[in-house]
Every structure is written in C-alpha cells, then in structure tokens.
Design a protein around this motif. Sequence first.
Motif, short mmCIF file in Angstrom:
data_model
loop_
_atom_site.label_atom_id
_atom_site.label_comp_id
_atom_site.label_asym_id
_atom_site.label_seq_id
_atom_site.Cartn_x
_atom_site.Cartn_y
_atom_site.Cartn_z
N VAL A 194 22.33 -6.34 -52.16
CA VAL A 194 21.71 -5.26 -52.60
C VAL A 194 21.97 -3.86 -51.91
N GLU B 299 23.02 -0.60 -53.95
CA GLU B 299 22.18 0.72 -54.02
C GLU B 299 23.20 1.71 -53.59
N ARG C 27 20.87 -6.82 -46.92
CA ARG C 27 19.74 -7.01 -47.79
C ARG C 27 20.50 -7.84 -48.90
N TRP C 28 19.87 -9.11 -49.55
CA TRP C 28 20.50 -9.80 -50.43
C TRP C 28 19.38 -10.14 -51.44
#
Length: 462
Positions: A165, A169, A302-303
């Motif tokens: 993530v 982003e 974050r995944w």
Amino acid sequence: MRKKKIGYMGLSVLTTLALVACNSSGGTDGASPGDSASATKKGSEDKVKLEFWSVDRTDADYTREKIAKFQADNPGIEINYVIKTEEYNQAIDLAFASSQSPDIFRVKENTIQTFYKKGYLEPLDDYFNAEFKNKFTPLKDLNLFDGKMYSFPNYGYTMRLVYNVDLFEKAGIKNPPSTLQEMVETAKKLTAVGKADGAYGFALNFKSPASAFDRSARAIAELNGYGGYGFDFKTGRFDVSGFKPIVEAFRQMQVDGSTLPGMESLDIDPLRAQFAEGKIGMYISFSSEPGVYQNQFPAKIRWAAAQVPTFDGTARGASGFLGGQWLSISKNSKHKKEAAKFLNYMYGEQIMLDYHEKGFGISMVPSVLSKAKKADIKGFEFFVPTKYDGAWPIQPTVAVQGEKYQDAFFKYMLQGGDLNKIIADLNKRYNEALDKAIAAKEVDVKPDPSFDPKNLQNMLVK
C-alpha cells in the motif's frame, strides 16, 4: 452433471465461513481401542521414533510447538520433524525407493493422487473410530480413493494479489490492477518510484517455476475460465493456450525491468522477507500470508490484498480453492499405530481451531467453523472466500516427457521466443502422455461438454 460433482468436492462446509477460532478441547480421544502406542521405556534408546516430513514452512514454528507438547504427553514417542524446502516430491520418491520413507508426511491436492497410485499411503480407516471420522467430509479424488481415506482435511487456501500500500500511494495508484494490462502498467509505475530505494513492481518465487506458476498463473487462468493446470474439462484434453496472455504479461514486466532482480533464484520465504521490507510492489500467493506477516516476517509496510487480475476485467470462472487433505501415514512405516496417535493429536479440534485463528489457512472442518470467531489478525479479511472463489474438479496427473509447461513458460519469460510454437509443443506432449495414461488405465478421463467454469462462482458463499 459436473457441477454436482464439483459441489461435493467443493467444500459446501465453507458457505457459512467465519474467520477465526475460539477455545475448545483437543486431545487424543479419537483413536480406536487398541490403537495407543506400545508401552515403552522412557529411555531415549527405547523410544518409538517417528519421522515427519512437511513442505510447509509458514506453520513450522506452530507445528514444532505442538510436537513438543505431544512428546511431553507421550514420552515413549519421539518426532523428528523435517521441512523439505527443495524438491519435496522427488525427496519423497527417493525416500520410498531407498526404503527410508518418513512415517508421516504432508500431502497436497496436487500430490496425493500420485502418492496413492505409487502405493506410498496407508489407508487410515481402521486407525480411527467413527466419532473421529465423522468430523470430516470424504472428498473423492482428494482424500478418498476406492472407498478408503488416506488423509483428512484441515484447511484450504484462497489466492490473492498481495500489494504494498505504501508503494502504491507513493506512485499515486489508488487501486490494485484488475486486468493483466493494468498489472503490467502498475508494475512499471511502482518500479519508477521505488527503484532508487531497491523496490520493484512485481516478483514471484521463480527458484521453483512450478511453485511460482501454481500460485499465480493458475489462479489467474481459473478466474478467466481456464483450467489452472492446463486441462480442459469440456474436451477432456490438455490445452495450455489459456496461459498465453498471462505469460506474455509476465514476460513484459521482465522486459520492462519491473521485476525484482534475481527473482529467478528466489524462494517464497526470501520473497516474503523482501516484501515485508518494502522491496516488492506486488506478488500473488495464498491465504497463509496474514499469518506470515504477523508471525514469521513482521511487515514494516502497510499491505493489502485483492482478487487476482483477469484478462479484460471480466471473471469467466472462479479462482480455485485448494485443500482437502493434510497428513498421511506411510505404507512402509513400522510404527503405524504410533503415527496414527500423532495424527489423531494433530487433528484435535483445538489445534485445528488455533490453526485457523492464526491465519495459516481457512478451515474446512464443519465443527471448527461452527466454533470459529472473528480473527484479530491483520489482512485475513482480504482472503475470505467471495463469489469468485470456487473448487475446480480434479485434473488427471500424467507423466509428460520433456520440459513441464511451467519450466517452458519461465524460459520464455527470460529469453523470449515463439510462444505459439511452445504452446503447440506442450499440448502435443501433454496429450501424448494423457493417451498413454488412459491406455494403461492409470486415469479415467471423459469429456464434459456441459462444463461451465462460471458455475463455480458462488460455490463457497451464499
């Protein structure tokens, strides 16, 4: 009808699937009278020693913990637990050929049929009482052969595209790719913003092409309506042409420089370690990943995970749910009753509940699911079965001469070539092997013109 047969194999027990386990009793009360281990002295020289082989690494620490408890409760039995990370099937063959087979070993949906035909497996029916056996659903060609059980299910897997993530982003990408073309473009964008820090858009564990393709191309092909191992159930013949756009996309990411350098020598755990460090943008894998990033390789990023991409955004089939077997006993074991006692322990309800809770897999046992509570494990929610997950019928296993399709496609990824010619050669050799197997009555294959892969959708959920 094929659909009815698939439904039987297809794990209707998951239709009310919950995520995680609650407390319940385990224990070793499922063995038939007289199946307990023989009385032994407690000296190490007098212990019954059982060899236990597995190919699973994600649950290794958990399994060692449970083995330690079993040994403490059964001082007359010692378990030598071995994880074979390289060429597991060949290691099993060699062990049986040299009369050094393990007493207990892990079987999977793509190995149990072969092991059964080779005479490696001991029928389990006589070692367990009715109460124990009634917990499990016999699954033809998955754990039930000629009316006898050779393994019991524990859990199964869904397949997803796992993605970084933070890197998404950074690249300004809001959503995971839903088509192969988007996957190629996304990998290029991720590499452009991540390369300076050693991060690349895509990777797979190509140290073993079979493992890499079976955890990625298989799921994509099945969601697009093609047999994930190259078999066409409508015609009853092998046809690997459904892999063509997938292999072309993998090849393009390689040509674009969007893949992690050195992934041709990368095994799955080193790949996971790289992903946890933020060095990989996307890869495709099983529903065991949440447990991996909570326990084995704590993620520093974050995944999230999403359904694997399709050719054009349309799902014409279902991504295959894998499972239906777990542990088996060697036909050649000299300590089958003791091995059965260990299996009875490992299949205890509490262990299976914990297994589900820790995110190692999605339980296939109704009594476990009925007690399961929502898990507090990050990422498991991404792998819960949806309408696009389903259980495919079992394809025939054949001894093809020459290069396997996974190796041929991997070579094309790296070197290029005439993909149409490669596919034609693979189809020819696989169907020659199929014809030989049919003639030798090693497989029973019949075309099913009515087979529709779209009917596999909504199988695991209401």
